[in-house]
Design an enzyme around this catalytic site. Structure first.
Site, PDB file in Angstrom:
ATOM      1  N   ASN A   1       1.145  -4.531  14.425  1.00  0.00           N
ATOM      2  CA  ASN A   1       1.438  -4.568  12.993  1.00  0.00           C
ATOM      3  C   ASN A   1       2.012  -5.946  12.649  1.00  0.00           C
ATOM      4  O   ASN A   1       3.033  -6.366  13.208  1.00  0.00           O
ATOM      5  CB  ASN A   1       2.446  -3.462  12.650  1.00  0.00           C
ATOM      6  CG  ASN A   1       2.682  -3.344  11.154  1.00  0.00           C
ATOM      7  OD1 ASN A   1       2.827  -4.331  10.454  1.00  0.00           O
ATOM      8  ND2 ASN A   1       2.753  -2.114  10.667  1.00  0.00           N
TER       9      ASN A   1
ATOM     10  N   HIS B   1       0.394  -2.798   6.636  1.00  0.00           N
ATOM     11  CA  HIS B   1       0.899  -1.717   5.770  1.00  0.00           C
ATOM     12  C   HIS B   1       1.242  -2.336   4.417  1.00  0.00           C
ATOM     13  O   HIS B   1       2.407  -2.611   4.122  1.00  0.00           O
ATOM     14  CB  HIS B   1       2.131  -1.079   6.408  1.00  0.00           C
ATOM     15  CG  HIS B   1       2.581   0.177   5.734  1.00  0.00           C
ATOM     16  ND1 HIS B   1       3.071   1.261   6.427  1.00  0.00           N
ATOM     17  CD2 HIS B   1       2.633   0.538   4.427  1.00  0.00           C
ATOM     18  CE1 HIS B   1       3.405   2.219   5.576  1.00  0.00           C
ATOM     19  NE2 HIS B   1       3.149   1.791   4.352  1.00  0.00           N
TER      20      HIS B   1
ATOM     21  N   ARG C   1       2.189  -2.625   0.598  1.00  0.00           N
ATOM     22  CA  ARG C   1       2.892  -1.777  -0.362  1.00  0.00           C
ATOM     23  C   ARG C   1       2.639  -2.305  -1.770  1.00  0.00           C
ATOM     24  O   ARG C   1       2.287  -3.479  -1.944  1.00  0.00           O
ATOM     25  CB  ARG C   1       4.382  -1.746  -0.036  1.00  0.00           C
ATOM     26  CG  ARG C   1       4.675  -0.899   1.215  1.00  0.00           C
ATOM     27  CD  ARG C   1       6.171  -0.785   1.469  1.00  0.00           C
ATOM     28  NE  ARG C   1       6.460   0.253   2.450  1.00  0.00           N
ATOM     29  CZ  ARG C   1       6.462   0.080   3.768  1.00  0.00           C
ATOM     30  NH1 ARG C   1       6.154  -1.107   4.271  1.00  0.00           N
ATOM     31  NH2 ARG C   1       6.744   1.079   4.590  1.00  0.00           N
TER      32      ARG C   1
ATOM     33  N   HIS D   1       5.503  -7.844   1.566  1.00  0.00           N
ATOM     34  CA  HIS D   1       5.121  -8.528   2.816  1.00  0.00           C
ATOM     35  C   HIS D   1       3.617  -8.746   2.813  1.00  0.00           C
ATOM     36  O   HIS D   1       3.153  -9.814   2.405  1.00  0.00           O
ATOM     37  CB  HIS D   1       5.628  -7.786   4.058  1.00  0.00           C
ATOM     38  CG  HIS D   1       5.667  -6.305   3.956  1.00  0.00           C
ATOM     39  ND1 HIS D   1       4.546  -5.528   3.754  1.00  0.00           N
ATOM     40  CD2 HIS D   1       6.720  -5.439   4.038  1.00  0.00           C
ATOM     41  CE1 HIS D   1       4.886  -4.258   3.735  1.00  0.00           C
ATOM     42  NE2 HIS D   1       6.199  -4.157   3.887  1.00  0.00           N
TER      43      HIS D   1
ATOM     44  N   GLU E   1      -2.439   0.974   6.914  1.00  0.00           N
ATOM     45  CA  GLU E   1      -1.535   2.090   6.675  1.00  0.00           C
ATOM     46  C   GLU E   1      -1.046   2.058   5.233  1.00  0.00           C
ATOM     47  O   GLU E   1      -0.937   0.987   4.639  1.00  0.00           O
ATOM     48  CB  GLU E   1      -0.302   1.985   7.579  1.00  0.00           C
ATOM     49  CG  GLU E   1      -0.574   1.994   9.059  1.00  0.00           C
ATOM     50  CD  GLU E   1       0.711   1.875   9.866  1.00  0.00           C
ATOM     51  OE1 GLU E   1       0.670   2.203  11.055  1.00  0.00           O
ATOM     52  OE2 GLU E   1       1.746   1.447   9.300  1.00  0.00           O
TER      53      GLU E   1
ATOM     54  N   THR F   1      11.170   1.117   4.958  1.00  0.00           N
ATOM     55  CA  THR F   1      10.149   1.365   5.972  1.00  0.00           C
ATOM     56  C   THR F   1       9.839   2.863   5.964  1.00  0.00           C
ATOM     57  O   THR F   1      10.528   3.638   5.307  1.00  0.00           O
ATOM     58  CB  THR F   1      10.618   0.905   7.364  1.00  0.00           C
ATOM     59  OG1 THR F   1       9.537   1.032   8.300  1.00  0.00           O
ATOM     60  CG2 THR F   1      11.817   1.720   7.842  1.00  0.00           C
TER      61      THR F   1
ATOM     62  N   HIS G   1       6.385   3.641  15.383  1.00  0.00           N
ATOM     63  CA  HIS G   1       7.689   3.481  14.736  1.00  0.00           C
ATOM     64  C   HIS G   1       8.792   3.389  15.783  1.00  0.00           C
ATOM     65  O   HIS G   1       9.106   4.362  16.464  1.00  0.00           O
ATOM     66  CB  HIS G   1       8.034   4.591  13.744  1.00  0.00           C
ATOM     67  CG  HIS G   1       8.998   4.118  12.682  1.00  0.00           C
ATOM     68  ND1 HIS G   1       8.595   3.584  11.485  1.00  0.00           N
ATOM     69  CD2 HIS G   1      10.342   4.055  12.682  1.00  0.00           C
ATOM     70  CE1 HIS G   1       9.642   3.237  10.775  1.00  0.00           C
ATOM     71  NE2 HIS G   1      10.727   3.501  11.485  1.00  0.00           N
TER      72      HIS G   1
ATOM     73  N   GLY H   1       5.066  -3.144  15.485  1.00  0.00           N
ATOM     74  CA  GLY H   1       5.248  -4.363  14.715  1.00  0.00           C
ATOM     75  C   GLY H   1       6.623  -4.954  14.831  1.00  0.00           C
ATOM     76  O   GLY H   1       6.828  -5.986  15.458  1.00  0.00           O
ATOM     77  N   HIS H   2       7.619  -4.288  14.239  1.00  0.00           N
ATOM     78  CA  HIS H   2       8.964  -4.867  14.150  1.00  0.00           C
ATOM     79  C   HIS H   2       9.516  -5.230  15.526  1.00  0.00           C
ATOM     80  O   HIS H   2       9.992  -6.357  15.737  1.00  0.00           O
ATOM     81  CB  HIS H   2       9.906  -3.881  13.453  1.00  0.00           C
ATOM     82  CG  HIS H   2      11.293  -4.409  13.267  1.00  0.00           C
ATOM     83  ND1 HIS H   2      11.628  -5.303  12.272  1.00  0.00           N
ATOM     84  CD2 HIS H   2      12.435  -4.189  13.972  1.00  0.00           C
ATOM     85  CE1 HIS H   2      12.909  -5.602  12.373  1.00  0.00           C
ATOM     86  NE2 HIS H   2      13.419  -4.940  13.381  1.00  0.00           N
TER      87      HIS H   2
END
Length: 237
Positions: free
Chosen positions: A7, A43, A45, A50, A70, A100, A190, A213-214
């Protein structure tokens, strides 16, 4: 082997914080695939804080592995996915103001809505995955929508594992066994990290894909920081 989809939202966050095009999101996607990553996840939004919708379009020509988008299937997201036609769409019930993702779908309450969305994407040859908590009723509900896969929401596991409680994996094992019995593909994501990913993988039967990702981007900063500091020092001698 379980596929790794990276991600790259955090790369976009870093870019947007300064303006311009550093770091170059498209080049990062190229490099991740060149390094062996088997997919790219984004992802977007609605506020584009981002990943921007144009990023999603631009990545279409860059991602040659697996492209996973996503998001919450509101109209602009649905239109974007149908325009791009990625490999996979993962449906996530995140609120517009959520920092998130923080919960899986209630697949029973939202059965009709999810079924309609899943069918629309599948008609366009886009594999579908529904983000769910490790709750048997929710997995059964996901199956009833006709989705191809589920993505297990792994924050609870990661939290327990960080506290030394390995029994936190149990709901995920039971959920994975049910998903396998129902013929659902299993993804997960996650808060998975270098610390917990191997244990999770070893205990989840037929885990097809993880989206990370993070943690991965944070770990890349830590693991690469010494090298970059020393490169600067060499140039400043």
């Amino acid at each position: 082997m379980t596929k790794l989809s990276v991600n790259i939202n955090k790369i976009a966050t870093l870019r947007n914080a300064r303006g311009g095009n550093v770091p170059d999101l498209l080049q990062v996607a190229r490099d991740i695939q060149r390094f062996g990553g088997q997919g790219i996840t984004i992802h977007p939004r609605p506020d584009e804080r981002h990943i921007r919708y144009q990023d999603a379009r631009d990545l279409k020509t860059i991602v040659y592995t697996e492209y996973n988008i996503e998001g919450n299937p509101e109209k602009s997201f649905i239109d974007l996915v149908l325009e791009i036609k990625p490999t996979q769409v993962t449906l996530v019930p995140d609120a517009i103001d959520a920092i998130t993702s923080n919960a899986g779908w209630d697949t029973i309450k939202h059965h009709s809505f999810l079924t309609e969305i899943v069918q629309e994407f599948q008609r366009n040859n886009i594999r579908t995955s529904i983000f769910v908590d490790p709750v048997l009723e929710m997995i059964e509900g996901a199956k009833a929508t006709g989705t191809d896969r589920i993505e297990l929401y792994t924050e609870a596991f990661a939290h327990d594992y960080g506290l030394g409680n390995k029994n936190g994996i149990q709901p995920y094992i039971v959920s994975a066994n049910l998903a396998n019995e129902l013929g659902l593909g299993i993804n997960a994501g996650h808060d998975l990290s270098l610390d917990n990913i191997q244990f999770f993988k070893q205990n989840i039967p037929n885990l097809l894909e993880v989206s990370i990702g993070h943690a991965l981007i944070s770990e890349a900063i830590y693991l690469g920081l010494e090298n970059v500091v020393n490169m600067y020092l060499q140039k400043l001698k």
